[in-house]
Enzyme design. Structure first.
Site, PDB file in Angstrom:
ATOM      1  CG  ASP A 132      53.123 -29.839  89.233  1.00 23.80           C
ATOM      2  OD1 ASP A 132      52.778 -30.279  88.058  1.00 23.80           O
ATOM      3  OD2 ASP A 132      54.523 -29.683  89.558  1.00 23.80           O
ATOM      4  CG  ASP A 174      36.269 -33.278  95.937  1.00 29.15           C
ATOM      5  OD1 ASP A 174      35.681 -33.794  95.420  1.00 29.15           O
ATOM      6  OD2 ASP A 174      36.633 -33.471  97.300  1.00 29.15           O
ATOM      7  CE  LYS A 194      55.329 -33.811  90.030  1.00 28.52           C
ATOM      8  NZ  LYS A 194      55.273 -32.451  89.867  1.00 28.52           N
ATOM      9  CE1 TYR A 206      43.681 -42.491  96.486  1.00 22.94           C
ATOM     10  CE2 TYR A 206      41.408 -42.484  95.660  1.00 22.94           C
ATOM     11  CZ  TYR A 206      42.581 -41.797  96.302  1.00 22.94           C
ATOM     12  OH  TYR A 206      42.234 -40.579  96.492  1.00 22.94           O
ATOM     13  CG  ASP A 243      39.580 -38.469  95.596  1.00 21.80           C
ATOM     14  OD1 ASP A 243      38.361 -37.951  95.401  1.00 21.80           O
ATOM     15  OD2 ASP A 243      39.997 -39.284  96.419  1.00 21.80           O
TER      16      ASP A 243
END
Ligand code: NAD
Length: 355
Positions: free
Chosen positions: A223, A251, A191, A142, A247
């Protein structure tokens, strides 16, 4: 004790839910003998309407001189077509950056009485969900270099994931320290099979793990983590991860608990000042109807009492009052599963009564 709290109600349901939390904090002050001084400032869409910018300098200065910030939510369809640098969300990124808030803590706990509101299968929900995601907040994708160009197949665009060892160590330490205060289990999500930035992340976390022999440490690929959160969420205590992965995963985790209207968050830096906010957005679809669930914001205020002000007993009293009201069967519309529900204001009144 006396504390100066800056309120950033923002847009949509922001004002309704922030006033609920203010009433609860005021009741805490009365009960335990503290004074909370509140100052309200504009940020997000309402600030764009009034001043033409999402984060006016005066708002930022007031946040910088406060003991902590309580935010509702910003944004809405009215401002969706503005260019990136003028969007309401810029206010959040700006406050986080200027206040040096690099760690976002998001607890997700499934209250037993709300198990029917969770999308989890009953046998999985029965094992419980009580985890906390520590998300890096001021680095990674970001904030990395970005741009547009031209390639063989037309226009191109890129964003870059950049992390330094120092940034990883800093957030990793928050992960370990948080685990030490809970069940001493930490899972670092990356990852590392594909991304170089994740390989540095993993190496740094392994180094840090040596300083915390009491913490049961593990790594997980993002994943797999996305699957494990649905399949076997009770295995997790604390998860630490990057800005982007955090992020998305937080959620996902929020949904396990039944409603996004229940989940609080804290953003912290090196000092005690933090920014506290519900994890949901401004919910323009229900704004002004009085049906927004104030619990996420009230629990965010409880996190502020605990983490920024060191008022652990007071924070526990707010948590207990919320749990008692939910156990009594009181429901706002989002957690009523189609049954009878009360308004957000009535929910706040009952929480204060329980307190
Ligand atoms: P949202 O979280 O606002 O809403 C998603 C769904 O959850 C909606 O159906 C909404 O009614 C419901 N909901 C959310 N909070 C609730 C509450 N307290 N009680 C009951 N129901 C609740 O997400 P969205 O619709 O994707 O976004 C709406 C706006 O909010 C957008 O402009 C977005 O950019 C912004 N947003 C802001 C923040 C923030 O300020 N931190 C975070 C996410 C989204």
């Amino acid at each position: 004790m006396k504390f100066n709290i800056v309120l950033v109600p923002g847009d949509g349901i922001g004002p309704e839910i922030v006033w609920g939390a203010v009433e609860v904090l005021t009741a805490v002050g009365r009960k335990f003998g503290h004074t909370f001084d509140f100052e309200t400032v504009l940020a997000g869409g309402c600030a764009i309407d009034r001043f033409g910018v999402p984060l006016p300098d005066e708002t930022l200065q007031k946040c910088l001189s406060s003991d902590s910030v309580l935010l509702g939510a910003v944004g809405g369809p009215k401002w969706d077509t503005l260019p990136g640098h003028l969007r309401p969300e810029r206010a959040l990124l700006g406050i986080r950056k200027e206040l040096g808030l690099f760690a976002n803590l998001r607890p997700a706990r499934l209250q037993k009485v709300l198990a029917s509101a969770s999308p989890l299968r009953a046998d999985i929900a029965d094992k419980g969900v009580d985890l906390l995601i520590v998300r890096e907040l001021t680095g990674g994708m970001y904030f990395g270099p970005r741009g547009r160009g031209q390639g063989e197949m037309g226009e191109t665009a890129f964003d870059t994931e950049v992390y330094s060892r120092g940034e990883i160590e800093r957030i990793g330490r928050v992960g370990f320290e948080t685990a030490m205060k809970r069940n001493k289990k930490l899972c670092s999500v990356d990852k590392a099979n594909v991304l170089e930035s994740s390989r540095l992340w993993r190496e740094t976390m392994h180094e840090l793990a040596k300083e915390y022999p009491e913490v049961a440490y593990s790594d997980m690929l993002v994943d797999n983590a996305a699957m494990q959160l649905i399949q076997n969420p009770s295995q997790f205590d604390v998860i630490v991860t990057s800005n982007l992965f955090g992020d998305i995963l937080s959620d996902e985790a929020s949904q396990l608990t039944g409603s996004i209207g229940l989940l609080a968050s804290a953003s912290l830096g090196e000092g005690t000042r933090g920014m506290y906010e519900p994890i949901h957005g401004s919910a323009p679809d229900i704004a002004g109807q009085g049906i927004a669930n104030p619990i996420a914001t009230i629990l965010s205020a409880a996190m502020m009492l605990n983490l920024s002000f060191g008022l652990t007993e007071e924070a526990a009293a707010v948590d207990a009052a919320v749990a008692a009201v939910l156990a009594s069967g009181a429901r706002t519309r989002d957690i009523a599963a189609g049954g009878a529900y009360i308004s957000g204001a009535e929910m706040t009144r009952r929480i204060i009564q329980a307190l």
